[in-house]
Design a protein around this motif. Structure first.
Motif, PDB file in Angstrom:
ATOM      1  N   UNK A  29     -15.036  -6.982  -5.378  1.00 13.96           N
ATOM      2  CA  UNK A  29     -15.269  -6.177  -6.584  1.00 13.96           C
ATOM      3  C   UNK A  29     -16.553  -5.357  -6.462  1.00 13.96           C
ATOM      4  N   UNK A  30     -17.560  -5.927  -5.823  1.00 11.88           N
ATOM      5  CA  UNK A  30     -18.810  -5.188  -5.634  1.00 11.88           C
ATOM      6  C   UNK A  30     -18.603  -3.968  -4.746  1.00 11.88           C
ATOM      7  N   UNK A  31     -17.583  -4.012  -3.885  1.00 15.17           N
ATOM      8  CA  UNK A  31     -17.285  -2.897  -2.993  1.00 15.17           C
ATOM      9  C   UNK A  31     -16.256  -1.924  -3.586  1.00 15.17           C
ATOM     10  N   UNK A  32     -15.880  -2.140  -4.856  1.00 16.70           N
ATOM     11  CA  UNK A  32     -14.821  -1.324  -5.460  1.00 16.70           C
ATOM     12  C   UNK A  32     -15.084   0.172  -5.373  1.00 16.70           C
ATOM     13  N   UNK A  33     -16.264   0.680  -5.752  1.00 11.73           N
ATOM     14  CA  UNK A  33     -16.468   2.135  -5.674  1.00 11.73           C
ATOM     15  C   UNK A  33     -16.269   2.689  -4.264  1.00 11.73           C
ATOM     16  N   UNK A  35     -14.465   1.363  -1.823  1.00 10.64           N
ATOM     17  CA  UNK A  35     -13.053   1.262  -1.440  1.00 10.64           C
ATOM     18  C   UNK A  35     -12.206   2.301  -2.163  1.00 10.64           C
ATOM     19  N   UNK A  36     -12.521   2.551  -3.434  1.00 11.03           N
ATOM     20  CA  UNK A  36     -11.790   3.588  -4.161  1.00 11.03           C
ATOM     21  C   UNK A  36     -11.984   4.946  -3.498  1.00 11.03           C
ATOM     22  N   UNK A  37     -13.225   5.231  -3.101  1.00  9.47           N
ATOM     23  CA  UNK A  37     -13.505   6.524  -2.479  1.00  9.47           C
ATOM     24  C   UNK A  37     -12.747   6.693  -1.180  1.00  9.47           C
ATOM     25  N   UNK A  38     -12.550   5.576  -0.452  1.00  3.56           N
ATOM     26  CA  UNK A  38     -11.894   5.666   0.845  1.00  3.56           C
ATOM     27  C   UNK A  38     -10.370   5.550   0.751  1.00  3.56           C
ATOM     28  N   UNK A  39      -9.872   4.697  -0.166  1.00  2.16           N
ATOM     29  CA  UNK A  39      -8.450   4.403  -0.188  1.00  2.16           C
ATOM     30  C   UNK A  39      -7.647   5.278  -1.152  1.00  2.16           C
ATOM     31  N   UNK A  40      -8.231   5.669  -2.284  1.00  4.44           N
ATOM     32  CA  UNK A  40      -7.448   6.315  -3.350  1.00  4.44           C
ATOM     33  C   UNK A  40      -6.757   7.581  -2.867  1.00  4.44           C
ATOM     34  N   UNK A  41      -7.449   8.379  -2.076  1.00  4.13           N
ATOM     35  CA  UNK A  41      -6.875   9.648  -1.605  1.00  4.13           C
ATOM     36  C   UNK A  41      -6.447   9.579  -0.143  1.00  4.13           C
ATOM     37  N   UNK A  42      -6.376   8.374   0.395  1.00  6.09           N
ATOM     38  CA  UNK A  42      -5.990   8.222   1.798  1.00  6.09           C
ATOM     39  C   UNK A  42      -4.490   8.434   1.947  1.00  6.09           C
ATOM     40  N   UNK A  43      -4.123   9.504   2.649  1.00  8.91           N
ATOM     41  CA  UNK A  43      -2.711   9.806   2.873  1.00  8.91           C
ATOM     42  C   UNK A  43      -2.245   9.147   4.170  1.00  8.91           C
ATOM     43  N   UNK A  44      -1.125   8.466   4.101  1.00  6.82           N
ATOM     44  CA  UNK A  44      -0.550   7.824   5.282  1.00  6.82           C
ATOM     45  C   UNK A  44       0.158   8.850   6.146  1.00  6.82           C
ATOM     46  N   UNK A  45       0.032   8.716   7.451  1.00  2.00           N
ATOM     47  CA  UNK A  45       0.780   9.591   8.350  1.00  2.00           C
ATOM     48  C   UNK A  45       2.263   9.291   8.250  1.00  2.00           C
ATOM     49  N   UNK A  46       3.071  10.340   8.377  1.00  2.00           N
ATOM     50  CA  UNK A  46       4.522  10.161   8.284  1.00  2.00           C
ATOM     51  C   UNK A  46       5.035   9.208   9.361  1.00  2.00           C
ATOM     52  N   UNK A 567      -7.395  -0.851  -9.680  1.00  2.00           N
ATOM     53  CA  UNK A 567      -8.836  -1.073  -9.490  1.00  2.00           C
ATOM     54  C   UNK A 567      -9.143  -2.535  -9.193  1.00  2.00           C
ATOM     55  N   UNK A 568      -8.486  -3.458  -9.906  1.00  2.00           N
ATOM     56  CA  UNK A 568      -8.839  -4.871  -9.777  1.00  2.00           C
ATOM     57  C   UNK A 568      -7.994  -5.634  -8.762  1.00  2.00           C
ATOM     58  N   UNK A 569      -6.900  -5.047  -8.289  1.00  2.00           N
ATOM     59  CA  UNK A 569      -6.095  -5.742  -7.292  1.00  2.00           C
ATOM     60  C   UNK A 569      -5.675  -4.850  -6.135  1.00  2.00           C
ATOM     61  N   UNK A 570      -4.964  -3.759  -6.442  1.00  3.12           N
ATOM     62  CA  UNK A 570      -4.240  -3.024  -5.408  1.00  3.12           C
ATOM     63  C   UNK A 570      -5.152  -2.402  -4.362  1.00  3.12           C
ATOM     64  N   UNK A 571      -6.279  -1.819  -4.780  1.00  3.06           N
ATOM     65  CA  UNK A 571      -7.147  -1.163  -3.793  1.00  3.06           C
ATOM     66  C   UNK A 571      -7.708  -2.185  -2.811  1.00  3.06           C
ATOM     67  N   UNK A 572      -7.940  -3.414  -3.270  1.00  2.45           N
ATOM     68  CA  UNK A 572      -8.472  -4.461  -2.394  1.00  2.45           C
ATOM     69  C   UNK A 572      -7.377  -5.017  -1.479  1.00  2.45           C
ATOM     70  N   UNK A 573      -6.176  -5.186  -2.031  1.00  2.00           N
ATOM     71  CA  UNK A 573      -5.055  -5.629  -1.189  1.00  2.00           C
ATOM     72  C   UNK A 573      -4.742  -4.585  -0.127  1.00  2.00           C
TER      73      UNK A 573
END
Length: 597
Positions: A29-33, A35-46, A567-573
């Motif tokens: 949770x302390x790393x949430x900001x 992780x959000x910055x890195x994962x939220x807009x991370x597009x997976x390669x096809x 925020x509380x589960x998916x970004x960390x998983x």
């Protein structure tokens, strides 16, 4: 994938995972900001989506479907019981006999959206549908927000549809089903005090069927759909046989209601198109079957587009026959066909036939929707933002049994007690929002390129013109919709609408002339790029503007809940899953050995 960033994150998978203990979760949770910055807009390669991400399901889904299976699934998903009510309301309230043209316009709009889905499904034949398409384009958060909303609305609408099956089946056999087949439970609040065991039985039976085999489910759907279409053709034939052409132009009360084929003009036809477009919802579920199609490059375009074309023809014929049965101002908007035949001497039995046909239509629409929602949830589980247990594919049945069973039980529990006020002819705002997002995504991917084909930063430079166009064009569409809904009738309103429409056309033309495409589809692409997806964006915004306030409230509540879960589960998983992968899995597109171009 950013390996350095993963190493720098002390709450990652290297420490045992974000959920291995309360202390680990606190560090996560302390790393949430970060992780959000890195994962939220991370597009997976096809290529990654089709290889290592798909491998998380274990066994593969069997590629056993052909184009005729997809046409049957599309017909079954679109032609439900609600079409009878939708046609009556659009005719009585908006378009009059011109509802035939409304259905043709709505069918064209649906075809435009279907083209956008088809390009993604052919290029990336995986089971995730819109979730996968948005994940490789706009990133993880946008995909999760839209996918989770779509699943929730699938579940709620399926529960409501299953409960309506009880009522329609009662109509078919001449029984007041809601009072005789539902069990009243004293002490429970109103709306939750009617136990519907028939609805639960239908949902569980369909769940077992779709868990057993996709191919067999497709055959069951195809047989039921043929029978249902037979009922519809019978009703259409009865309408043409017993109808009167005078009703197409002469109202029952000419003193108070205008006459003619278009009694309310062009505005009425377009308002009617917005209302009846909701009857085309269902073809999107067909795209989730792409991973189980034997020849995606040929079967998916034929199956998705073919189903939309056939449904459009059926709807237009149905609208024409109903308009001939009664003058538009004498139609019962809640029961147009049943009301018309009940008023005819010796023809009251036709309403029982309509009830039987509607019951079968409910079964097919439920089966297609439940097939689609299970595959959405399966691929969401693959992505790491939900438990991996949901992603498992049973090696014996080659179906996502866990996701199918989980959603089946959840839907059955809702249908058991809850009298959901979700009418069959109403579409969820989440579905239209997904259509809007997919149309934007196909433009963005064509003009920006794939994440796995350009790692030099060129794709980021191309992103800004595409984003500026999509944002500006959406703003023009919103402005046009607001003017259509709110501006008072008159010359000024017509001038404003014409100016906004011209500005939208100029924006598309300028974008096409000034910005080159970054990629060309290998197998099948949307024709008329960027005009077709731009028209789809515009029309979906227009339809979103026609929805009522409760729809937006419901969408806002769902979306807020989805954000909290992310925020509380998916970004960390998701972070843990990416760390375990170690950055592999990208690269070029991978086709499995059962996939035949």
């Amino acid at each position: 994938m950013d390996k350095a960033a993963l190493v720098a994150d002390p709450g990652g998978a290297a420490a045992g995972g974000s959920f291995s203990s309360m202390r680990a979760y606190g560090r996560a949770l302390a790393q949430t900001p970060r992780r959000l910055a890195r994962r939220a807009c991370a597009a997976t390669a096809a290529g990654e989506e089709m290889s290592c991400v798909r491998a998380r399901s274990g066994a593969r889904m069997a590629r056993a479907l052909r184009w005729w299976d997809l046409v049957g699934l599309g017909l079954g998903g679109m032609v439900g019981a609600g079409v009878f009510v939708t046609t009556g309301r659009a005719t009585r309230l908006y378009a009059g006999p011109g509802v035939v043209v409304s259905y043709a316009i709505a069918g064209l709009c649906a075809l435009l959206s279907a083209f956008c889905y088809t390009e993604f499904a052919v290029d990336m034949p995986v089971a995730g549908g819109a979730f996968s398409y948005l994940r490789v384009t706009f990133g993880e958060f946008a995909a999760f927000l839209t996918g989770a909303n779509l699943i929730m609305e699938y579940v709620f609408s399926n529960a409501a549809v299953a409960r309506s099956f009880t009522a329609y089946l009662g109509t078919a056999v001449g029984v007041d089903a809601p009072s005789k087949w539902r069990i009243a439970v004293p002490g429970l609040p109103e709306g939750f005090n009617q136990v519907d065991l028939v609805a639960v039985g239908v949902i569980l039976l369909i769940s077992v069927c779709i868990c057993y085999s996709t191919k067999e489910s497709s055959w069951v759907n195809l047989v039921l759909t043929i029978v249902h279409v037979g009922f519809i053709l019978f009703v259409i034939g009865m309408g043409f046989k017993h109808g009167d052409k005078r009703n197409l132009t002469h109202p029952a009360d000419p003193v108070h209601n205008p006459g003619g084929f278009f009694p309310h003009g062009a505005a009425g036809v377009f308002d009617g198109a917005a209302a009846v477009y909701l009857s085309y919802i269902g073809y999107d579920a067909v795209s989730t079957m792409a991973e189980e199609v034997e020849r995606p490059a040929t079967d998916i375009p034929a199956g998705v587009s073919g189903s939309v074309v056939v449904v459009t023809a059926l709807y237009c014929l149905m609208a024409a026959s109903m308009s001939m049965l009664l003058p538009y101002d004498a139609i019962d908007p809640e029961a147009p066909f049943s009301g018309a035949f009940k008023g005819m001497k010796g023809k009251a039995w036709v309403s029982n036939v309509i009830g039987a046909g509607a019951s079968i239509g409910i079964l097919t629409s439920l089966m297609v929707a439940m097939l689609g929602q299970a595959r959405y949830l399966c691929v969401i589980g693959r992505s790491g933002v939900m438990p991996a247990w949901l992603a498992r594919v049973n090696p014996r049945t080659a179906t996502p049994v866990n996701a199918s069973a989980f959603l089946g039980v959840f839907t059955a529990a809702l249908a058991l007690f809850t009298d959901l006020d979700v009418l069959l002819n109403l579409v969820s705002i989440g579905t239209l929002f997904v259509f809007y997002m997919v149309a934007n995504a196909v433009v963005y991917r064509r003009y920006v390129g794939d994440t796995d084909s350009d790692n030099s930063g060129g794709s980021k430079q191309r992103a800004w013109p595409a984003l500026a166009f999509l944002g500006g064009f959406s703003l023009l569409a919103v402005s046009f919709t607001a003017a259509w809904q709110l501006a008072p009738a008159g010359v000024a309103r017509s001038v404003l609408l014409a100016a906004l429409a011209a500005a939208a056309v100029c924006a598309v033309a300028a974008f096409q002339a000034l910005v080159p495409q970054a990629r060309v589809p290998e197998l099948w692409g949307v024709p008329g790029m960027p005009w077709v997806p731009a028209a789809s964006v515009f029309l979906n915004v227009f339809l979103l503007g026609s929805l009522d306030r409760p729809s937006y409230v419901r969408f806002g509540v769902f979306s807020a809940a989805v954000v909290l879960v992310y925020v509380f589960y998916s970004v960390h998983a998701s972070h843990d899953a990416a760390a375990e992968e170690g950055g592999g899995g990208g690269g070029g597109k991978v086709q499995d050995e059962e996939c035949k171009v």
